[in-house]
Scaffold this active site. Sequence first.
Site, mmCIF file in Angstrom:
data_model
loop_
_atom_site.group_PDB
_atom_site.id
_atom_site.type_symbol
_atom_site.label_atom_id
_atom_site.label_comp_id
_atom_site.label_asym_id
_atom_site.label_seq_id
_atom_site.Cartn_x
_atom_site.Cartn_y
_atom_site.Cartn_z
ATOM 1 N N TRP A 247 -3.248 -6.718 0.291
ATOM 2 C CA TRP A 247 -4.255 -5.963 1.156
ATOM 3 C C TRP A 247 -4.702 -4.671 0.130
ATOM 4 O O TRP A 247 -6.236 -4.546 0.468
ATOM 5 C CB TRP A 247 -3.372 -5.433 2.795
ATOM 6 C CG TRP A 247 -2.679 -6.611 2.874
ATOM 7 C CD1 TRP A 247 -1.331 -6.595 2.923
ATOM 8 C CD2 TRP A 247 -3.016 -7.610 3.588
ATOM 9 N NE1 TRP A 247 -0.598 -7.736 3.976
ATOM 10 C CE2 TRP A 247 -2.246 -8.606 3.920
ATOM 11 C CE3 TRP A 247 -4.779 -7.600 4.074
ATOM 12 C CZ2 TRP A 247 -2.492 -9.476 5.213
ATOM 13 C CZ3 TRP A 247 -4.534 -9.322 4.461
ATOM 14 C CH2 TRP A 247 -3.691 -9.336 5.166
ATOM 15 N N ASP B 242 -3.260 2.651 3.955
ATOM 16 C CA ASP B 242 -3.216 1.678 5.024
ATOM 17 C C ASP B 242 -1.034 1.465 5.362
ATOM 18 O O ASP B 242 -0.714 1.375 4.825
ATOM 19 C CB ASP B 242 -3.632 0.411 4.561
ATOM 20 C CG ASP B 242 -3.381 -0.827 5.058
ATOM 21 O OD1 ASP B 242 -2.733 -0.827 6.743
ATOM 22 O OD2 ASP B 242 -3.488 -1.717 4.585
ATOM 23 N N LYS C 59 2.168 -4.555 14.346
ATOM 24 C CA LYS C 59 3.507 -4.343 13.652
ATOM 25 C C LYS C 59 4.541 -3.601 14.531
ATOM 26 O O LYS C 59 5.194 -4.248 15.188
ATOM 27 C CB LYS C 59 3.165 -4.356 12.060
ATOM 28 C CG LYS C 59 2.751 -5.388 11.323
ATOM 29 C CD LYS C 59 1.738 -5.472 10.557
ATOM 30 C CE LYS C 59 0.487 -6.105 9.953
ATOM 31 N NZ LYS C 59 1.442 -7.896 9.170
#
Lengths: 362, 362
Positions: free
Chosen positions: B103, B172, B196
Site C-alpha cells: 500500500w 493510511d 476493516k
Amino acid sequence: MYERIYNFNPGPAALPLPVLERIQSEMLNFRGTGMSILEISHRSAEFDKVLNDAIERIRRLLSLDDSFHVLFLQGGASLQFAMVPMNLSEPGKPVDYINTGTWSTKAIAEARKQKKDVRVIASSEDKEFSYIPKDINFDGQASYIHITSNNTIRGTQWHTFPDTKGVPLVADMSSDIFSRRFDPGPFGLIYAGAQKNAGPAGVTVVIIRKDMLERVPDDLPTMLKYTTFAEKNSLHNTPPCFAIYVVGLVMEWLEDEIGGIDKMEEINRKKAEMLYSCIDESDFYRGTAAREDRSMMNVTFRLPTEELEKKFIQEALSKGFGGLKGHRSVGGCRASIYNAVSLEAVEKLVEFMNDFAKANRP
Amino acid sequence: MYERIYNFNPGPAALPLPVLERIQSEMLNFRGTGMSILEISHRSAEFDKVLNDAIERIRRLLSLDDSFHVLFLQGGASLQFAMVPMNLSEPGKPVDYINTGTWSTKAIAEARKQKKDVRVIASSEDKEFSYIPKDINFDGQASYIHITSNNTIRGTQWHTFPDTKGVPLVADMSSDIFSRRFDPGPFGLIYAGAQKNAGPAGVTVVIIRKDMLERVPDDLPTMLKYTTFAEKNSLHNTPPCFAIYVVGLVMEWLEDEIGGIDKMEEINRKKAEMLYSCIDESDFYRGTAAREDRSMMNVTFRLPTEELEKKFIQEALSKGFGGLKGHRSVGGCRASIYNAVSLEAVEKLVEFMNDFAKANRP
C-alpha cells in the site's frame, strides 16, 4: 410502528419494497456464506457473481452490445463532472456543453476549471431553464457533446436526443436512466449516480464505449482513469460492494418483476400523465416546465401562494406523502416519480392534490 | 439455514453482530420516518443526525479536539493516494514516504505520477517488508511524511510513531484505526477505508487538521479538494449515506458496548497474543513478520509446505473459519483479527490450529 410512507424524494429516493425485504432477509447470512454481504470479500466468488449479474442485467435492460463497458465508480455524478473532461477531451479540440440547469452548470464549471476549451453551444438559462434547447447547431468539431438528460430541479427532460454529426454524446443520466428506452449507439459515455432509479447513494454507474478509452491520458491518477475500472472489471480496489449489490437487486426487480424497460416506461408514462393532468385541469396548480419538455421523473409545480405551498407540503406529509418540497434553489413543489414509485402512490397523491385544491381554493 | 462463520477476512471484514441486527431491524422503516435509510434524503434532519452522531463518536473515541475535521469521502484509500499529494504538497518542498509494503508502494507511485519531488526516506523492501524501519533520519524539510500504520499483507505495524521534527505525519490507517490509542497531535491527515475496523466498503474516513486546509490549491477539481468536504460537512454532494450510517453504528458499538478505544485495545492485544503464542509455541506454524513489529490486526504465518497451507485453509473453512488465505501476492496464511472479531472466535481458531498441527505434523 409507523407505516411506510409514499416517498416522492428527489434522491436518495424510493426503492422497491421487495428489494428492501430481500436485503433485510439476507442481512445476517448472504446466500449461504455465513456472512453478511457487508462482510464478504470483494475478491470472493460470491461477490463476483453479484457484480457480474448486475452488469449483465444492465446490459440486457439497456440493450448494450459488446462495444460498451459497464463500470461502477464512486464519488457520484459530481466526480464525473471532472472525470469526463479529464479523460475524454482530445488535444486541440473543444468540449461542447448544453446548459439545461444546475447540474449542467456544475459540469461546465468543472471542465472550465481544467482549462479545457469549453463551448456552451446551447442554453435555456434565458427562461430559468424551463425548457430544452432545440435546433442546436452542431459543427462536428468537438471532443464530445455533454448533456443532462433529465433536470431534476427544473423538471425538464430531453425526449429525443440530438443528432450531433457523429460527435459522441456524453450524458448525465442520473435521474432518468432505466426509466425509458433509448438507443445507446450515439453515446460515448453515460453516467448516473445510482440514488434515483438504480439503487442507493454511494455508487455511480458508468457506461463507456470502448473506443473512448483510447482517449484516456496515461498520466492521470489511477483512480481517475476510466481505463483502470474497465481493465479490472471495477475491481482495481475495493468497490462499494453493498451499493453494487443493491443495484443488482433493483435491476433484477426491473427485469423480472416489472418486465423490462418498455414495460417500465409504459408505467412511468401513465404516472406522469396522471400528475400532469391533475395540474393542467386545475386552476390551482401550475406546472413550471415547458409542456413539450416536461420530465417523466420530476413533476415540478407551484400553488397560488408560497404560504399554500408550505401548507400543502406539511399536510401531505401528515397524510403519508413525503418528499414533495421543491429544490431549495427554486422553491415550489416537486413530486419525483422514479421507477420505484408505484402507480398506486401517484393515484393517491392525485386524490390528495384534488382534495387539497378544493379545500384551499382562494 | 447455514450458521454464521468465524470471519477472518482481511477486508471487507467481520462486522459486530449487534450492528448487523440493528441494520436488519430498521431496514424497512428508519427510526419512524416510514422510509428505509436507503431512501431518506441526505438533506433531511434524520440524516443530519446520523452524520453528526458518527462524527461526534469518532471525535470522542480518538480524542480529537477542534483542530481536526472528520470527513467522509469515497474512492477508498486508493483515491487518497492521489489526493494527499494533490492537496498537501507545498511548492518547492519534497514529499517524504516510508515504504513498508504494497500500500505504501502504491501511495508512492501516485505521488510520483503527479511529478512531486518524492523522497522514499526509509524502506523495508530489502527484507520483503517483514519489518518496520527504525532510526529514520528526518531532516524537517518535507511537506509531510507519509506512512502506512499497519500493513495488512505482510502483517507488520508501527507500534510507536516516529518523531518527524514537526513535519506533519500523514497516515493510511485503513487497517488499524480505532484498534488502539494514539496521540493524534503529530498527524496532519489520517485516512482509512472503512471496510476493516469502521464499517462497510464504500466510505473513507478522513481526519484532517484544520491548518492543512490552507495548502489546498484552488484549481483542483471540486470533488478532489479536502476543503470542499470540510466546508460542507461532507455534504457538498450526495454522500454514501448507508455506509456512513453503518460507520455510526459501529462507533456506537465500540463506544457503548465495548467501552471505548482503551478497552478495545486490551481485547485486541489479548487476541493477538493468543494467536502469536500458538504460532511461536509450535514447530509447525511460522510467523512471517519481525517479532517486534508484528501486527495486532493481521497475523501472517506459514505452514511447513504450501500443500499443507491449502489443506489448512480448506479444512478451516469446512469447520466454520473463513478468510484465512494469505494475500494472493505473498501466499501463506493470514488471520485478520479486527475489532469485530471476538475473543471467542480467536480462541476457537487457536484450538483448531493446535488440532490441525497435531494431526498434520510431518
